[in-house]
Design a protein around this motif. Structure first.
Motif, mmCIF file in Angstrom:
data_model
loop_
_atom_site.group_PDB
_atom_site.id
_atom_site.type_symbol
_atom_site.label_atom_id
_atom_site.label_comp_id
_atom_site.label_asym_id
_atom_site.label_seq_id
_atom_site.Cartn_x
_atom_site.Cartn_y
_atom_site.Cartn_z
ATOM 1 N N LEU A 125 0.845 -1.197 0.000
ATOM 2 C CA LEU A 125 0.000 0.000 0.000
ATOM 3 C C LEU A 125 0.876 1.242 0.000
ATOM 4 O O LEU A 125 1.925 1.289 0.651
ATOM 5 C CB LEU A 125 -0.891 0.023 1.242
ATOM 6 C CG LEU A 125 -1.958 -1.054 1.404
ATOM 7 C CD1 LEU A 125 -2.716 -0.823 2.710
ATOM 8 C CD2 LEU A 125 -2.921 -1.068 0.224
ATOM 9 N N ASP A 126 0.428 2.287 -0.709
ATOM 10 C CA ASP A 126 1.161 3.540 -0.600
ATOM 11 C C ASP A 126 0.695 4.291 0.647
ATOM 12 O O ASP A 126 -0.139 3.810 1.414
ATOM 13 C CB ASP A 126 1.028 4.375 -1.876
ATOM 14 C CG ASP A 126 -0.358 4.986 -2.084
ATOM 15 O OD1 ASP A 126 -1.239 4.835 -1.210
ATOM 16 O OD2 ASP A 126 -0.562 5.635 -3.124
ATOM 17 N N ARG A 127 1.237 5.461 0.861
ATOM 18 C CA ARG A 127 0.938 6.203 2.095
ATOM 19 C C ARG A 127 -0.526 6.595 2.204
ATOM 20 O O ARG A 127 -1.041 6.812 3.301
ATOM 21 C CB ARG A 127 1.829 7.449 2.175
ATOM 22 C CG ARG A 127 3.315 7.114 2.289
ATOM 23 C CD ARG A 127 4.156 8.374 2.437
ATOM 24 N NE ARG A 127 5.581 8.075 2.400
ATOM 25 C CZ ARG A 127 6.280 7.635 3.439
ATOM 26 N NH1 ARG A 127 5.683 7.444 4.609
ATOM 27 N NH2 ARG A 127 7.571 7.387 3.322
ATOM 28 N N ASP A 128 -1.210 6.704 1.048
ATOM 29 C CA ASP A 128 -2.621 7.082 1.062
ATOM 30 C C ASP A 128 -3.553 5.876 1.147
ATOM 31 O O ASP A 128 -4.768 6.047 1.259
ATOM 32 C CB ASP A 128 -2.956 7.891 -0.199
ATOM 33 C CG ASP A 128 -2.255 9.233 -0.222
ATOM 34 O OD1 ASP A 128 -2.076 9.827 0.861
ATOM 35 O OD2 ASP A 128 -1.878 9.678 -1.325
ATOM 36 N N GLY A 129 -3.009 4.663 1.037
ATOM 37 C CA GLY A 129 -3.837 3.464 1.127
ATOM 38 C C GLY A 129 -4.199 2.845 -0.201
ATOM 39 O O GLY A 129 -5.002 1.909 -0.250
ATOM 40 N N VAL A 136 -7.232 1.297 -10.845
ATOM 41 C CA VAL A 136 -8.193 1.809 -9.865
ATOM 42 C C VAL A 136 -9.086 0.717 -9.290
ATOM 43 O O VAL A 136 -9.711 0.918 -8.237
ATOM 44 C CB VAL A 136 -9.070 2.933 -10.461
ATOM 45 C CG1 VAL A 136 -8.216 4.130 -10.838
ATOM 46 C CG2 VAL A 136 -9.865 2.447 -11.673
ATOM 47 N N ASP A 137 -9.167 -0.441 -9.920
ATOM 48 C CA ASP A 137 -10.070 -1.475 -9.406
ATOM 49 C C ASP A 137 -9.536 -2.134 -8.146
ATOM 50 O O ASP A 137 -10.284 -2.382 -7.188
ATOM 51 C CB ASP A 137 -10.378 -2.522 -10.475
ATOM 52 C CG ASP A 137 -9.144 -3.225 -11.033
ATOM 53 O OD1 ASP A 137 -8.019 -2.736 -10.800
ATOM 54 O OD2 ASP A 137 -9.305 -4.252 -11.722
ATOM 55 N N ASP A 138 -8.213 -2.393 -8.101
ATOM 56 C CA ASP A 138 -7.661 -3.118 -6.963
ATOM 57 C C ASP A 138 -7.793 -2.348 -5.650
ATOM 58 O O ASP A 138 -7.860 -2.948 -4.569
ATOM 59 C CB ASP A 138 -6.198 -3.499 -7.211
ATOM 60 C CG ASP A 138 -5.345 -2.361 -7.759
ATOM 61 O OD1 ASP A 138 -5.755 -1.188 -7.653
ATOM 62 O OD2 ASP A 138 -4.263 -2.647 -8.307
ATOM 63 N N ASP A 139 -7.870 -1.010 -5.720
ATOM 64 C CA ASP A 139 -8.025 -0.210 -4.501
ATOM 65 C C ASP A 139 -9.310 -0.558 -3.747
ATOM 66 O O ASP A 139 -9.374 -0.425 -2.517
ATOM 67 C CB ASP A 139 -8.054 1.281 -4.836
ATOM 68 C CG ASP A 139 -6.785 1.745 -5.528
ATOM 69 O OD1 ASP A 139 -5.711 1.197 -5.226
ATOM 70 O OD2 ASP A 139 -6.867 2.647 -6.390
ATOM 71 N N ALA A 177 6.615 -0.857 0.355
ATOM 72 C CA ALA A 177 6.463 0.478 -0.222
ATOM 73 C C ALA A 177 7.270 1.519 0.544
ATOM 74 O O ALA A 177 7.758 2.482 -0.046
ATOM 75 C CB ALA A 177 4.992 0.876 -0.248
ATOM 76 N N GLN A 178 7.375 1.339 1.869
ATOM 77 C CA GLN A 178 8.179 2.231 2.705
ATOM 78 C C GLN A 178 9.196 1.364 3.453
ATOM 79 O O GLN A 178 8.909 0.882 4.558
ATOM 80 C CB GLN A 178 7.320 3.016 3.697
ATOM 81 C CG GLN A 178 6.441 4.082 3.065
ATOM 82 C CD GLN A 178 5.080 3.560 2.644
ATOM 83 O OE1 GLN A 178 4.457 2.794 3.362
ATOM 84 N NE2 GLN A 178 4.619 3.971 1.477
ATOM 85 N N PRO A 179 10.349 1.123 2.841
ATOM 86 C CA PRO A 179 11.339 0.212 3.450
ATOM 87 C C PRO A 179 11.639 0.578 4.893
ATOM 88 O O PRO A 179 11.832 1.743 5.240
ATOM 89 C CB PRO A 179 12.566 0.400 2.550
ATOM 90 C CG PRO A 179 11.997 0.792 1.223
ATOM 91 C CD PRO A 179 10.798 1.640 1.541
ATOM 92 N N GLY A 180 11.631 -0.446 5.733
ATOM 93 C CA GLY A 180 11.901 -0.261 7.149
ATOM 94 C C GLY A 180 10.663 -0.135 8.010
ATOM 95 O O GLY A 180 10.729 -0.306 9.229
ATOM 96 N N LEU A 183 -4.919 -2.188 6.881
ATOM 97 C CA LEU A 183 -6.254 -2.313 6.314
ATOM 98 C C LEU A 183 -7.047 -1.031 6.536
ATOM 99 O O LEU A 183 -7.758 -0.563 5.630
ATOM 100 C CB LEU A 183 -6.973 -3.507 6.931
ATOM 101 C CG LEU A 183 -8.382 -3.810 6.412
ATOM 102 C CD1 LEU A 183 -8.405 -3.985 4.905
ATOM 103 C CD2 LEU A 183 -8.946 -5.051 7.103
ATOM 104 N N VAL A 184 -6.945 -0.439 7.708
ATOM 105 C CA VAL A 184 -7.620 0.833 7.979
ATOM 106 C C VAL A 184 -7.107 1.911 7.038
ATOM 107 O O VAL A 184 -7.878 2.768 6.579
ATOM 108 C CB VAL A 184 -7.435 1.239 9.452
ATOM 109 C CG1 VAL A 184 -7.890 2.675 9.690
ATOM 110 C CG2 VAL A 184 -8.215 0.292 10.362
ATOM 111 N N ARG A 185 -5.823 1.887 6.716
ATOM 112 C CA ARG A 185 -5.281 2.878 5.774
ATOM 113 C C ARG A 185 -6.009 2.791 4.436
ATOM 114 O O ARG A 185 -6.350 3.803 3.825
ATOM 115 C CB ARG A 185 -3.784 2.656 5.573
ATOM 116 C CG ARG A 185 -3.137 3.715 4.688
ATOM 117 C CD ARG A 185 -1.700 3.342 4.329
ATOM 118 N NE ARG A 185 -0.838 3.252 5.493
ATOM 119 C CZ ARG A 185 0.448 2.882 5.436
ATOM 120 N NH1 ARG A 185 0.997 2.563 4.262
ATOM 121 N NH2 ARG A 185 1.171 2.828 6.535
#
Length: 481
Positions: free
Chosen positions: A83-87, A120-123, A155-158, A167-169
């Motif tokens: 997931l990216d930072r926006d979900g 856009v569908d997988d989101d 997506a955000q190493p570490g 999931l909430v994101r």
């Protein structure tokens, strides 16, 4: 023997993958085992052998009845980790030397995976697939334990976060992006393809939506299904440890938003064509393909032909392509009986009035469209009048799910039973090629015949390789009767 400088993945054994409900299909079992790892599921070999978000989510959902819990969680974790930072859900990843090249072009000296978020569908798939696993097994303790376990971010190493927090994101993204239409339902506020893109869902060739910008499956199925899943997950209390006060407030409105989307979005794709016009179009299209029109015409009667368009164009006009994406609605939503009748009839009529042929269910039918669109949806096109194995499995699963309902009138239930029997008849006809990604057909000697996919397409070889999607028949079984 192959050598690589990349870290090895951790394979899942057959016992770790499948429960005792899985079909005894050695080829499909071997393909699934080859493509399944603790870190992720691979979309396919030989050409890809990497993560694809949509492929993972749909395969996990279709295989869910036959998968062990650990395998389901491996698939979900692969999506959550990217997931990216926006979900948003990552569509695809580039690895190793390819990642080096991509990052090097940006002046970065790293081989960390690059992730593509163009679809856009997988989101909107993640929430309903996760809800099916967490809520429908009846094991709240196991669900809480899974949500509490940490997932290492790709997506955000570490970064390491509980699966529940990730999931909430995604739910935050769903609620935010679906909010404008729920507040004021106009076509312009539907979920469109991303700017500059010609594809954004599984029909990801340039012609796959016939020039459409608002896909039927995304807007009529996945967004309301994701909102409904958000409401159910919130009501279950499973997500309580991961919610902020703002999350609780937003989730409290999810059920209302889902109702708006269910009531307002599908109708924008509904097309009604006068019977005489439909008959003329179908007869002419059959002639161009060299196939008989009579079986198709015999199913039309004199009432208008009603179906859902594959997409809306930028101005909100329906793209008049009959399509198999009604299978998503059958699996992920609970349509009213009258809507079920429309969906099933539009799919099950003989091609080219519907989608059924003697060698399988085609995924698109341009009989009612312009000659330009008809040229883009032939049996030699990747998303044209061809048979995709997993779309047949999707429809089989959807019909089974609808038949499990206890609120259907007898005529609707009878139509579903008839559709189920006919679908399984053509699935059995295509057993020799069911482990292919897709196949085409020719009409000769008075019948449809399976042929290899159209020459010149780059994915011809891929159709004969190990495909994650084409293993789903391990979980989709014909009815006992």
């Amino acid at each position: 023997i192959a050598a690589t400088g990349d870290p090895a993945l951790t394979g899942l054994s057959e016992a770790e993958l499948l429960n005792d409900r899985a079909a005894a299909d050695p080829a499909a079992r071997n393909a699934l085992r080859f493509l399944s790892y603790r870190e992720k599921f691979l979309a396919g070999s030989w050409r890809f052998n990497t993560y694809f978000g949509r492929d993972t989510l749909m395969s996990v959902r279709l295989l869910m009845p036959a998968l062990q819990p650990g395998a389901i969680e491996a698939g979900l974790n692969a999506v959550l980790a990217r997931l990216d930072r926006d979900g948003e859900v990552a569509h695809e990843e580039a690895l190793s030397e390819f990642a080096l090249l991509e990052r090097g072009a940006k002046g970065e000296a790293s081989d960390a995976a690059t992730l593509d978020y163009a679809m856009v569908d997988d989101d909107y798939m993640l929430a309903p697939v996760a809800a099916s696993y967490l809520l429908e097994r009846g094991d709240a303790a196991a669900a809480r334990a899974y949500l509490a376990r940490a997932v290492v971010s790709e997506a955000q190493p570490g970064a390491r976060d509980p699966a529940g927090a990730l999931l909430v994101r995604n739910l935050r993204f769903v609620l935010k992006s679906a909010g404008p239409f729920a507040a004021s339902p106009t076509t312009a506020k539907l979920i469109a393809l991303k700017p500059g893109r010609q594809a954004g869902q599984w029909r990801d060739s340039n012609e796959g939506l016939g020039g459409g910008r608002y896909a039927y499956d995304v807007n009529a199925v996945f967004v309301p299904a994701a909102l409904d899943a958000a409401a159910r997950l919130a009501a279950s209390g499973l997500l309580d440890p991961y919610l902020t006060p703002d999350d609780r407030k937003a989730l409290a409105d999810a059920a209302r938003m889902a109702r708006v989307w269910r009531d307002q979005a599908p109708s924008r794709f509904r097309v009604t064509m006068p019977a005489d016009r439909a008959r003329s179009a179908i007869k002419g299209y059959a002639a161009t393909l060299g196939i008989p029109a009579e079986p198709a015409l015999a199913t039309l009667g004199r009432t208008p032909l009603v179906y859902h368009a594959i997409a809306l164009d930028a101005l909100g006009k329906p793209v008049p392509i009959l399509h198999s994406d009604e299978g998503f609605a059958l699996l992920f939503t609970r349509p009213a009986p009258a809507d079920l009748d429309v969906m099933v009839q539009s799919i099950m009529r003989p091609f080219p009035a519907g989608l059924m042929t003697d060698i399988g269910l085609v995924v698109a039918n341009a009989a009612l469209a312009s000659p330009k669109l008809q040229a883009d949806f032939t049996p030699a096109k990747y998303h044209g009048a061809v048979v995709w194995s997993w779309q047949q499995a999707l429809l089989a699963s959807g019909l089974e799910r609808q038949l499990a309902r206890d609120d259907l009138p007898p005529p609707t239930r009878a139509r579903l039973r008839t559709a189920q029997a006919e679908l399984w008849r053509v699935i059995k006809v295509g057993r020799e090629v069911q482990n292919s990604e897709l196949w085409s057909w020719a009409f000769a000697d008075g019948r449809y015949q399976v042929v290899a996919f159209g020459a010149g397409k780059q994915d011809v070889d891929e159709s004969n390789a190990a495909q994650l999607w084409s293993t789903v028949y391990l979980a989709v079984q014909p009815p006992a009767n």
